[in-house]
Enzyme design. Sequence first.
Site, mmCIF file in Angstrom:
data_model
loop_
_atom_site.group_PDB
_atom_site.id
_atom_site.type_symbol
_atom_site.label_atom_id
_atom_site.label_comp_id
_atom_site.label_asym_id
_atom_site.label_seq_id
_atom_site.Cartn_x
_atom_site.Cartn_y
_atom_site.Cartn_z
ATOM 1 N N ASP A 149 34.100 36.994 42.788
ATOM 2 C CA ASP A 149 35.559 37.010 42.755
ATOM 3 C C ASP A 149 36.096 35.771 42.044
ATOM 4 O O ASP A 149 35.477 34.703 42.105
ATOM 5 C CB ASP A 149 36.072 37.060 44.205
ATOM 6 C CG ASP A 149 37.516 37.520 44.289
ATOM 7 O OD1 ASP A 149 38.091 37.901 43.248
ATOM 8 O OD2 ASP A 149 38.078 37.494 45.396
ATOM 9 N N ASN A 201 38.910 49.244 42.416
ATOM 10 C CA ASN A 201 39.241 48.592 41.142
ATOM 11 C C ASN A 201 39.946 49.519 40.144
ATOM 12 O O ASN A 201 40.534 49.056 39.169
ATOM 13 C CB ASN A 201 38.004 47.966 40.482
ATOM 14 C CG ASN A 201 37.563 46.664 41.122
ATOM 15 O OD1 ASN A 201 36.400 46.282 41.051
ATOM 16 N ND2 ASN A 201 38.488 45.959 41.763
HETATM 17 C C1 FPP Z 1 36.760 39.780 40.489
HETATM 18 O O1 FPP Z 1 37.604 38.891 39.822
HETATM 19 C C2 FPP Z 1 35.826 40.383 39.600
HETATM 20 C C3 FPP Z 1 35.769 41.712 39.300
HETATM 21 C C4 FPP Z 1 36.703 42.700 39.831
HETATM 22 C C5 FPP Z 1 34.785 42.230 38.372
HETATM 23 C C6 FPP Z 1 33.450 41.578 38.432
HETATM 24 C C7 FPP Z 1 32.777 41.918 37.175
HETATM 25 C C8 FPP Z 1 32.063 41.089 36.397
HETATM 26 C C9 FPP Z 1 31.725 39.691 36.725
HETATM 27 C C10 FPP Z 1 31.562 41.588 35.116
HETATM 28 C C11 FPP Z 1 30.644 42.772 35.155
HETATM 29 C C12 FPP Z 1 29.360 42.542 35.866
HETATM 30 C C13 FPP Z 1 28.137 42.834 35.383
HETATM 31 C C14 FPP Z 1 26.979 42.909 36.321
HETATM 32 C C15 FPP Z 1 27.881 43.077 33.968
HETATM 33 P P1 FPP Z 1 39.173 39.154 39.867
HETATM 34 O O2 FPP Z 1 39.568 39.790 38.594
HETATM 35 O O3 FPP Z 1 39.527 39.929 41.092
HETATM 36 O O4 FPP Z 1 39.694 37.700 39.968
HETATM 37 P P2 FPP Z 1 41.078 37.224 40.618
HETATM 38 O O5 FPP Z 1 41.011 37.597 42.076
HETATM 39 O O6 FPP Z 1 41.037 35.748 40.396
HETATM 40 O O7 FPP Z 1 42.180 37.918 39.875
#
Ligand code: FPP
Length: 224
Positions: free
Chosen positions: A12, A60
């Site tokens: 996250d 998501n």
């Molecule tokens: C959370 O950060 C992250 C996600 C919803 C996506 C996680 C995906 C990746 C790291 C990339 C894909 C993974 C692989 C294995 C290739 P957020 O966007 O919720 O952050 P925020 O809460 O700060 O807005």
Amino acid sequence: MTSARHVAIIMDGNGRWAKRRLLPRSVGHKRGVEAVRGLLRSLDDTGIEVLTLYAFSSENWKRSEDEVSDLMGLLRIFIARDLDEIVERGLKLKIIGDFSIFPADLVTMIQDAQARSASGTQGTLVVALNYGSQQEIAKAAAAAAAKGEVTVETIAAGLETADLPPLDLLIRTSGEVRLSNFLLWQASYAELYFTDVLWPDFTVDHLKQALAEFSGRERRFGGR
Ligand code: FPP
């Protein structure tokens, strides 16, 4: 001292990482993939057998169309660029969650990637895609009911993680302190570890710090 065989991470904070730098969220996700790559390259040093990453939750889809498509694009790039290395490292790629509703080309890529890495014996990289733990448990319970025996064991046997060692440690980055529908059943006796580090900044040293804390904790599994 116990070591963690199975570690899961709620990755996250990509968005906040980008926002702090006045960059688009997509850059945060891109750096998030780089953090994944960094961990995979150092996985050998950690003794972890199974690393389970929450890459795309069933919630998501509520994000903007652009962001969803960015995340799909990053998955494509990750498979295209990193699969060879994953196979060379002897890692088996396993997807949990219903990725069948992803774009058709990505579904094929994911299936091929799982097939190509299937003989890996050095560890397992589990990636959760369109995964929701409540949905997983409901499905396993329905399957158990259909067979006429609903018990903890029959439900556990129907989970997508049934073939994996028990979850030892669940990490969430970015300071949020919740499980967000991730591995709820599997986390029953797992140790939980929360860190303020944003996912793109998370390195193998942070992981080792979490593992060190894990090894110092006393796990009683309900006993005394
Ligand atoms: C959370 O950060 C992250 C996600 C919803 C996506 C996680 C995906 C990746 C790291 C990339 C894909 C993974 C692989 C294995 C290739 P957020 O966007 O919720 O952050 P925020 O809460 O700060 O807005």
